[in-house]
Design an enzyme around this catalytic site. Structure first.
Site, PDB file in Angstrom:
ATOM      1  N   HIS A 186      -5.830  -3.097  -0.271  1.00  0.00           N
ATOM      2  CA  HIS A 186      -5.983  -1.681   0.066  1.00  0.00           C
ATOM      3  C   HIS A 186      -5.375  -1.321   1.406  1.00  0.00           C
ATOM      4  O   HIS A 186      -5.449  -0.166   1.822  1.00  0.00           O
ATOM      5  CB  HIS A 186      -7.472  -1.317   0.064  1.00  0.00           C
ATOM      6  CG  HIS A 186      -8.256  -2.007   1.143  1.00  0.00           C
ATOM      7  ND1 HIS A 186      -8.443  -3.359   1.164  1.00  0.00           N
ATOM      8  CD2 HIS A 186      -8.888  -1.532   2.245  1.00  0.00           C
ATOM      9  CE1 HIS A 186      -9.162  -3.696   2.220  1.00  0.00           C
ATOM     10  NE2 HIS A 186      -9.438  -2.607   2.902  1.00  0.00           N
ATOM     11  N   CYS A 187      -4.763  -2.289   2.105  1.00  0.00           N
ATOM     12  CA  CYS A 187      -4.268  -2.018   3.462  1.00  0.00           C
ATOM     13  C   CYS A 187      -2.766  -2.210   3.611  1.00  0.00           C
ATOM     14  O   CYS A 187      -2.019  -1.252   3.812  1.00  0.00           O
ATOM     15  CB  CYS A 187      -4.994  -2.909   4.464  1.00  0.00           C
ATOM     16  SG  CYS A 187      -6.715  -2.440   4.761  1.00  0.00           S
ATOM     17  N   VAL A 188      -2.310  -3.446   3.543  1.00  0.00           N
ATOM     18  CA  VAL A 188      -0.938  -3.766   3.936  1.00  0.00           C
ATOM     19  C   VAL A 188       0.120  -3.040   3.101  1.00  0.00           C
ATOM     20  O   VAL A 188       1.121  -2.576   3.655  1.00  0.00           O
ATOM     21  CB  VAL A 188      -0.714  -5.301   3.923  1.00  0.00           C
ATOM     22  CG1 VAL A 188       0.714  -5.642   4.349  1.00  0.00           C
ATOM     23  CG2 VAL A 188      -1.709  -5.980   4.861  1.00  0.00           C
ATOM     24  N   ILE A 246      -0.115  -0.131   1.809  1.00  0.00           N
ATOM     25  CA  ILE A 246      -0.314   1.317   1.882  1.00  0.00           C
ATOM     26  C   ILE A 246      -0.207   1.857   3.295  1.00  0.00           C
ATOM     27  O   ILE A 246       0.481   2.851   3.558  1.00  0.00           O
ATOM     28  CB  ILE A 246      -1.700   1.674   1.285  1.00  0.00           C
ATOM     29  CG1 ILE A 246      -1.709   1.364  -0.213  1.00  0.00           C
ATOM     30  CG2 ILE A 246      -2.056   3.141   1.540  1.00  0.00           C
ATOM     31  CD1 ILE A 246      -3.062   1.531  -0.858  1.00  0.00           C
ATOM     32  N   ASP A 247      -0.871   1.213   4.234  1.00  0.00           N
ATOM     33  CA  ASP A 247      -1.003   1.755   5.586  1.00  0.00           C
ATOM     34  C   ASP A 247       0.323   2.070   6.274  1.00  0.00           C
ATOM     35  O   ASP A 247       0.422   3.086   6.979  1.00  0.00           O
ATOM     36  CB  ASP A 247      -1.822   0.802   6.456  1.00  0.00           C
ATOM     37  CG  ASP A 247      -3.256   0.652   5.964  1.00  0.00           C
ATOM     38  OD1 ASP A 247      -3.619   1.389   5.029  1.00  0.00           O
ATOM     39  OD2 ASP A 247      -3.983  -0.191   6.490  1.00  0.00           O
TER      40      ASP A 247
END
Length: 461
Positions: free
Chosen positions: A291-293, A295-296
């Site tokens: 959910h992070c790398v 997308i962020d």
């Protein structure tokens, strides 16, 4: 205890004229009598809620999923970071209670927002979950509350999105209520770092909000890292994940270049990391997930356009990482043709690992889902095995795959596939059986060499 705390907290709201809303809230936080509400009981919110409860605060966990609420109140956890025993203990001692009644936010002294911040199909920030959540808070807002955002976002969200919604109520940030930002730093599957042991970056909108953020979070975690503004705190989280994205892209590109030269990238990394300074190992794979790398970085590239600034490194890294599943499938197709004399369109492929990383059940943005689609676009047939994921969940991007179930590993099953593709290297998989019985293995994680399993049917990808 939580229910009693709600009523007691409401009764004590008549403010002493000699003390400010800030002073009263700081007293409640310091005494750990402040009622805390955590909105969003997912991979970030639930571990945080239990950590806050363990710190001695009464906690109400808010979620729109009523079945999840019912299960949590029965002591049934659905994520590995919080065991059912740990959850049941906090439910039993009255420190934690889940609810779908958002009107109870009015009784909370501290509200922490842990909702998703995904991307739109055009790779732009989707802040609808944040905006809707903040509006619900605004509908129940009162004087003397601290609202902390933990959802990853672009610099300026706390001040430019959250604050205006709350101030439409007529109450003022920094006087009537207080807001801050503290980025989540969860690492699913990493049991070396529980919530309370991970340093927490904190910032507030103004000096008083900053003091409240520091007081609250230092009551929950071992170390806090105060920064000057909420925009700085928002930038910290993006920097952490952009760092990972860029370095993973670099090593993925090196894998392809060195592979063309007949050089094993895994051997290169092992030798390079012997240097005690100036080098940090990153490892290649079939693509980015979680959910992070993945997308962020796009949150910053989008925000940078407002300042007419390019983000070349970030966008190139995303381009390389996004292309990795297709590279893996190209390696698979060549191996099938060379080793088995068989086209992809006539092949059955078993994907090992549906989760985006080892030893977790999280499939968000998992490259395995893209691998399945690419194989089937070429006419191949796929199944998957994952000890942590029994069934492919519903996702907006991969609706056609929903409901497929994990198959069991056996000699007969492994021999029936034309190739086995290692996408996620979970610990609880019988790799020796795969080495013994699979006719062709595509290893994107170097797991067989790492385990010392010599097998002539392994092709690294």
């Amino acid at each position: 205890m939580v229910a009693d705390g709600l009523s007691a907290s409401m009764e004590s709201r008549s403010l002493d004229a000699s003390r400010t809303t800030h002073d009263l809230l700081l007293e409640r936080i310091s005494a750990r009598t402040a009622q805390v509400g955590v909105i969003g009981l997912g991979y970030v919110g639930l571990p945080l809620a239990i950590a806050i409860a363990r710190a001695g605060f009464p906690v109400s966990g808010f979620d729109i999923d009523r079945q999840k609420v019912e299960n949590l109140n029965a002591g049934q956890s659905y994520i590995e970071a919080v065991t059912s025993n740990a959850l049941a203990e906090k439910v039993a001692d009255g420190r934690f209670r889940a609810t779908a009644d958002f009107a109870e936010l009015a009784a909370c002294d501290v509200i922490v927002i842990c909702v998703p911040t995904p991307l739109t199909k055009h790779r732009e920030p989707d802040l609808s979950f944040v905006g809707n959540t903040v509006q619900v808070i605004a509908d129940n807002l009162r004087r003397g509350q601290l609202i902390a955002l933990e959802s990853t976002t672009y610099p300026g969200t706390t001040d430019g999105v959250m604050k205006p919604i709350l101030e439409k109520t007529g109450l003022q940030s920094g006087t009537d209520f207080f807001i801050g930002f503290s980025p989540e730093r969860e690492d699913p599957g990493n049991r070396s770092f529980e919530v309370a042991m991970i340093p927490k970056v904190v910032a507030g909108d103004g000096a008083e909000a900053a003091a409240l953020m520091q007081a609250f979070y230092q009551s929950v975690v071992k170390t806090i890292v105060p920064v000057s503004t909420t925009a700085t705190a928002e930038a910290v989280k993006l920097t952490e994940n952009i760092f990972r994205s860029v370095n993973i892209a670099l090593v993925n590109e090196l894998k392809i270049v060195f592979g063309a030269m007949g050089i094993d990238i895994w051997e290169v990394i092992e030798a390079a990391k012997s240097k005690p300074f100036g080098y940090m190992p990153f490892y290649p794979g079939p693509g980015l997930g979680g959910h992070c790398v993945p997308i962020d970085p796009f949150y910053l590239t989008w925000k940078a356009r407002e300042y007419e600034l390019p983000t070349r490194f970030i966008e190139l890294a995303a381009e390389i990482n996004t292309a990795m599943p297709r590279h893996v499938i190209d390696v698979l197709a060549r191996a099938l043709d060379f080793r088995a004399g068989k086209a992809m369109s006539r092949s059955r492929i078993l994907i090992i690992g549906l989760a985006y990383k080892k030893n977790v059940p999280d499939t968000r943005e998992s490259p395995s889902l893209r691998l399945i689609e690419l194989i089937e676009e070429r006419g191949g047939r796929t199944e998957f095995h994952d000890p942590h994921v029994s069934e492919i969940p519903v996702t907006r991007e991969h609706m056609a795959l929903k409901g497929r179930r994990s198959v069991e590993l056996s000699e007969a099953a492994l021999k029936s596939f034309d190739a086995v593709l290692i996408a996620t290297d979970h610990d609880g998989i019988d790799y020796k059986a795969i080495a013994d019985w699979a006719p062709l293995i595509i290893d994107t994680r170097n797991v067989f060499e790492r385990l010392g399993l010599k097998c002539e049917t392994v092709v690294k990808a």
